[in-house]
Scaffold this motif. Sequence first.
Motif, PDB file in Angstrom:
ATOM      1  N   VAL A  41      34.504  93.575  43.634  1.00 50.11           N
ATOM      2  CA  VAL A  41      33.693  94.765  43.878  1.00 50.11           C
ATOM      3  C   VAL A  41      34.050  95.764  42.779  1.00 50.11           C
ATOM      4  N   THR A  43      33.012  99.575  40.995  1.00 52.51           N
ATOM      5  CA  THR A  43      32.286 100.839  41.047  1.00 52.51           C
ATOM      6  C   THR A  43      32.557 101.585  39.753  1.00 52.51           C
ATOM      7  N   THR A  62      27.868 100.678  42.443  1.00 50.83           N
ATOM      8  CA  THR A  62      28.787  99.706  43.019  1.00 50.83           C
ATOM      9  C   THR A  62      28.073  98.369  43.054  1.00 50.83           C
ATOM     10  N   ILE A  64      28.684  93.946  43.785  1.00 55.68           N
ATOM     11  CA  ILE A  64      29.512  92.846  44.268  1.00 55.68           C
ATOM     12  C   ILE A  64      29.190  91.623  43.417  1.00 55.68           C
ATOM     13  N   GLN A  69      27.685  87.897  49.195  1.00 55.55           N
ATOM     14  CA  GLN A  69      26.954  89.138  48.908  1.00 55.55           C
ATOM     15  C   GLN A  69      26.758  89.346  47.403  1.00 55.55           C
ATOM     16  N   TYR A  72      24.720  92.252  45.244  1.00 58.19           N
ATOM     17  CA  TYR A  72      24.553  93.520  45.974  1.00 58.19           C
ATOM     18  C   TYR A  72      24.828  94.679  45.018  1.00 58.19           C
ATOM     19  N   LYS A  73      23.973  95.693  45.041  1.00 60.52           N
ATOM     20  CA  LYS A  73      24.178  96.907  44.250  1.00 60.52           C
ATOM     21  C   LYS A  73      23.732  98.117  45.044  1.00 60.52           C
ATOM     22  N   GLU A  74      24.419  99.214  44.772  1.00 62.38           N
ATOM     23  CA  GLU A  74      24.072 100.482  45.405  1.00 62.38           C
ATOM     24  C   GLU A  74      24.429 101.604  44.431  1.00 62.38           C
ATOM     25  N   HIS A  86      32.256 102.321  47.456  1.00 63.82           N
ATOM     26  CA  HIS A  86      33.123 101.203  47.086  1.00 63.82           C
ATOM     27  C   HIS A  86      33.805 100.625  48.331  1.00 63.82           C
ATOM     28  N   ALA A  89      31.319  98.621  50.321  1.00 55.81           N
ATOM     29  CA  ALA A  89      31.018  97.342  49.670  1.00 55.81           C
ATOM     30  C   ALA A  89      32.182  96.363  49.815  1.00 55.81           C
ATOM     31  N   PRO A 104      23.571  94.459  54.546  1.00 58.97           N
ATOM     32  CA  PRO A 104      23.631  95.865  54.099  1.00 58.97           C
ATOM     33  C   PRO A 104      22.661  96.734  54.867  1.00 58.97           C
TER      34      PRO A 104
END
Length: 104
Positions: A41, A43, A62, A64, A69, A72-74, A86, A89, A104
Motif C-alpha cells: 500500500v 500513499t 493511495t 494497492i 485488491q 485499488y486507488k483513492e 492509507h 487501504a 471499498p
Amino acid sequence: MTGKYILDGHKPVPASLMKWARWFEKADRHVAITKKDDVQVSTVFLGINYNWGEGPPLLFETAIFGGSQDGYKEWCSTWDEAEAMHAKACELAFASSAGVVLCP
C-alpha cells in the motif's frame, strides 16, 4: 494557476511550473508505504491536482499493489486525509490477503 502544488511541511501550496519542477525533482513525496508479503500500500503526494471538476484539489493518492485488491486507488486533498486513507487501504489490502474479502 498551474494546478501544480508543493508541500510546505505537510501543507500543499500552489506553485508556479518552475518552482514545482525544481521541488518535485528532489522531494520525498511519500506519506506512507506499507508492505506485507506480496502486497504493498503506497500513499504519495502527487503535486498535481487530479480533480478535473468542481471541488477541492485532489493531491494525494493511495494505491494497492498485489493481492485481491490490486489496482485499488483513492485520492484526497490533505496530508491528514492521506494518512487516514492509507490506514483504510491497509485494512482493506491486508484483511483481503488473509482471506477476508472486503469491498471499498
